[in-house]
Design a protein around this motif. Structure first.
Motif, PDB file in Angstrom:
ATOM      1  N   ILE A   9     -19.288  21.341  10.985  1.00 58.86           N
ATOM      2  CA  ILE A   9     -19.491  19.621  10.532  1.00 58.86           C
ATOM      3  C   ILE A   9     -18.564  19.215  10.927  1.00 58.86           C
ATOM      4  O   ILE A   9     -18.883  18.045  11.476  1.00 58.86           O
ATOM      5  N   ARG A  10     -16.897  19.449  10.982  1.00 60.79           N
ATOM      6  CA  ARG A  10     -16.354  18.787  11.499  1.00 60.79           C
ATOM      7  C   ARG A  10     -16.283  18.290  12.885  1.00 60.79           C
ATOM      8  O   ARG A  10     -15.997  17.037  13.094  1.00 60.79           O
ATOM      9  N   PRO A  11     -16.854  19.651  13.618  1.00 63.34           N
ATOM     10  CA  PRO A  11     -16.765  19.349  15.000  1.00 63.34           C
ATOM     11  C   PRO A  11     -17.634  18.871  15.958  1.00 63.34           C
ATOM     12  O   PRO A  11     -17.950  17.689  16.584  1.00 63.34           O
ATOM     13  N   PHE A  12     -18.859  18.446  14.412  1.00 63.67           N
ATOM     14  CA  PHE A  12     -20.359  17.772  14.721  1.00 63.67           C
ATOM     15  C   PHE A  12     -19.899  16.392  14.390  1.00 63.67           C
ATOM     16  O   PHE A  12     -20.119  15.232  15.546  1.00 63.67           O
ATOM     17  N   PHE A  13     -18.716  15.862  13.597  1.00 59.66           N
ATOM     18  CA  PHE A  13     -18.675  14.689  13.156  1.00 59.66           C
ATOM     19  C   PHE A  13     -18.291  14.408  14.148  1.00 59.66           C
ATOM     20  O   PHE A  13     -18.119  13.126  14.713  1.00 59.66           O
ATOM     21  N   LEU A  14     -16.702  15.110  15.079  1.00 57.90           N
ATOM     22  CA  LEU A  14     -15.544  14.590  15.605  1.00 57.90           C
ATOM     23  C   LEU A  14     -16.302  14.184  17.105  1.00 57.90           C
ATOM     24  O   LEU A  14     -16.498  13.042  17.674  1.00 57.90           O
ATOM     25  N   LYS A  15     -17.559  14.967  17.682  1.00 57.64           N
ATOM     26  CA  LYS A  15     -18.364  14.727  18.919  1.00 57.64           C
ATOM     27  C   LYS A  15     -18.953  13.319  18.626  1.00 57.64           C
ATOM     28  O   LYS A  15     -19.029  12.363  19.035  1.00 57.64           O
ATOM     29  N   HIS A  16     -19.301  13.029  17.467  1.00 51.05           N
ATOM     30  CA  HIS A  16     -20.181  11.837  16.935  1.00 51.05           C
ATOM     31  C   HIS A  16     -20.186  10.839  16.400  1.00 51.05           C
ATOM     32  O   HIS A  16     -20.884   9.615  15.954  1.00 51.05           O
ATOM     33  N   GLU A  17     -18.772  11.036  15.743  1.00 50.28           N
ATOM     34  CA  GLU A  17     -18.050   9.717  15.024  1.00 50.28           C
ATOM     35  C   GLU A  17     -18.895   8.732  15.245  1.00 50.28           C
ATOM     36  O   GLU A  17     -18.822   7.436  14.785  1.00 50.28           O
ATOM     37  N   LYS A  18     -17.934   8.169  16.969  1.00 50.81           N
ATOM     38  CA  LYS A  18     -18.158   6.529  17.374  1.00 50.81           C
ATOM     39  C   LYS A  18     -20.099   6.325  17.330  1.00 50.81           C
ATOM     40  O   LYS A  18     -19.799   5.068  17.171  1.00 50.81           O
ATOM     41  N   VAL A  19     -20.612   7.188  17.676  1.00 44.87           N
ATOM     42  CA  VAL A  19     -22.295   7.034  17.016  1.00 44.87           C
ATOM     43  C   VAL A  19     -22.480   6.159  15.988  1.00 44.87           C
ATOM     44  O   VAL A  19     -23.345   5.741  15.345  1.00 44.87           O
ATOM     45  N   ILE A  20     -21.657   7.247  14.683  1.00 48.11           N
ATOM     46  CA  ILE A  20     -22.649   7.783  13.015  1.00 48.11           C
ATOM     47  C   ILE A  20     -21.490   5.674  13.257  1.00 48.11           C
ATOM     48  O   ILE A  20     -22.507   5.293  12.006  1.00 48.11           O
ATOM     49  N   ASP A  21     -20.187   5.464  13.097  1.00 45.97           N
ATOM     50  CA  ASP A  21     -19.884   4.508  13.299  1.00 45.97           C
ATOM     51  C   ASP A  21     -20.646   3.112  13.294  1.00 45.97           C
ATOM     52  O   ASP A  21     -20.401   1.970  13.149  1.00 45.97           O
ATOM     53  N   GLU A  22     -20.678   3.230  14.849  1.00 44.90           N
ATOM     54  CA  GLU A  22     -21.517   1.628  15.088  1.00 44.90           C
ATOM     55  C   GLU A  22     -22.798   2.236  14.777  1.00 44.90           C
ATOM     56  O   GLU A  22     -22.729   0.493  14.135  1.00 44.90           O
ATOM     57  N   GLY A  23     -23.513   3.041  14.336  1.00 53.29           N
ATOM     58  CA  GLY A  23     -24.993   2.859  13.957  1.00 53.29           C
ATOM     59  C   GLY A  23     -24.707   2.040  12.135  1.00 53.29           C
ATOM     60  O   GLY A  23     -25.178   1.178  11.474  1.00 53.29           O
ATOM     61  N   ILE A  24     -23.562   2.377  11.144  1.00 50.91           N
ATOM     62  CA  ILE A  24     -23.119   1.914   9.840  1.00 50.91           C
ATOM     63  C   ILE A  24     -22.898   0.844   9.898  1.00 50.91           C
ATOM     64  O   ILE A  24     -23.309  -0.060   9.292  1.00 50.91           O
ATOM     65  N   ASP A  25     -22.446   0.014  10.717  1.00 52.29           N
ATOM     66  CA  ASP A  25     -21.869  -0.974  11.300  1.00 52.29           C
ATOM     67  C   ASP A  25     -22.937  -1.995  11.805  1.00 52.29           C
ATOM     68  O   ASP A  25     -22.902  -3.168  11.978  1.00 52.29           O
ATOM     69  N   GLN A  26     -23.797  -1.226  12.086  1.00 50.35           N
ATOM     70  CA  GLN A  26     -25.377  -2.545  13.073  1.00 50.35           C
ATOM     71  C   GLN A  26     -25.920  -2.182  11.259  1.00 50.35           C
ATOM     72  O   GLN A  26     -26.638  -3.375  11.347  1.00 50.35           O
ATOM     73  N   ILE A  27     -26.303  -1.332  10.550  1.00 50.30           N
ATOM     74  CA  ILE A  27     -26.473  -1.575   9.396  1.00 50.30           C
ATOM     75  C   ILE A  27     -26.468  -2.641   7.964  1.00 50.30           C
ATOM     76  O   ILE A  27     -26.482  -3.040   7.476  1.00 50.30           O
ATOM     77  N   SER A  28     -25.150  -1.958   8.328  1.00 54.94           N
ATOM     78  CA  SER A  28     -24.427  -2.798   7.741  1.00 54.94           C
ATOM     79  C   SER A  28     -24.607  -4.526   7.950  1.00 54.94           C
ATOM     80  O   SER A  28     -24.335  -5.543   7.354  1.00 54.94           O
TER      81      SER A  28
END
Length: 197
Positions: A147-166
């Motif tokens: 989970i941690r390696p997956f999260f660290l690899k995709h953290e920026k994309v996830i944060d951008e997606g959350i910002d767009q949804i927000s």
């Protein structure tokens, strides 16, 4: 073989010490031990064997797995929240992240898991492995290796997606507010005109 017997004896000694700690469950086991004459270690092992057989063949094994994965971790999480230490909070947050990821995986792969013999027994053992109170329990291993390696690899994309949804959600709320205010004004004007006629 001697090493296995030594490990088994060591494990039984730890289980016996755990079963003699002071709490409601061990008090109950003590009363049953006194009335039946059966040692509490044997009672606990018998209960564990019964649960394993029930998870293999019993009705409602899925519900029992949910209880296994939820009851003790929820209790321990509440105790962790109420304690002053940070380490136990992190431990149980890690468990809940892994548990949630497992439930999400299980939701989509349920059609395949259904065909695995004794699936609920394996699931129950997996959940126990994830919550066992040791430094290298399953939730910590799975979190650190997957989970941690997956999260660290995709953290920026996830944060951008959350910002767009927000941003889209806030825009939608503003538009809905504007529409409802406009509709309320129009309805008020309509009723005022009808009243004046």
């Amino acid at each position: 073989m001697a090493r296995f017997k030594h490990n088994l004896d060591e494990w039984k000694a730890k289980l016996d010490a755990f079963l003699h700690e002071k709490n409601a469950a061990t008090d109950f086991l003590g009363k049953v031990e006194t009335r039946t004459g059966v040692r509490r270690t044997n009672l606990a092992l018998g209960f564990i064997v019964f649960l394993m057989i029930y998870l293999m063949f019993g009705y409602g094994a899925d519900f029992l797995c949910c209880l296994i994965g939820f009851l003790y971790p929820a209790y321990a999480s509440i105790k962790a929240i109420e304690s002053k230490e940070k380490d136990d909070d992190t431990k149980w947050l890690t468990y809940w992240v892994v548990y949630s990821a497992f439930l999400l995986l299980e939701f989509f792969a349920d059609i395949f898991f259904f065909w695995i013999p004794f699936y609920y027994l394996l699931k129950g053992l997996f959940l126990i492995y994830c919550m066992v109170p040791t430094a290298g329990n399953g939730s910590i291993v799975i979190y650190c290796k997957i989970i941690r390696p997956f999260f660290l690899k995709h953290e920026k994309v996830i944060d951008e997606g959350i910002d767009q949804i927000s941003t889209a959600g806030q825009k939608l709320i503003r538009e809905a507010k504007d529409v409802s205010e406009r509709a309320a004004r129009e309805e008020a004007q309509k009723q005022l005109l009808e009243k004046n006629e």
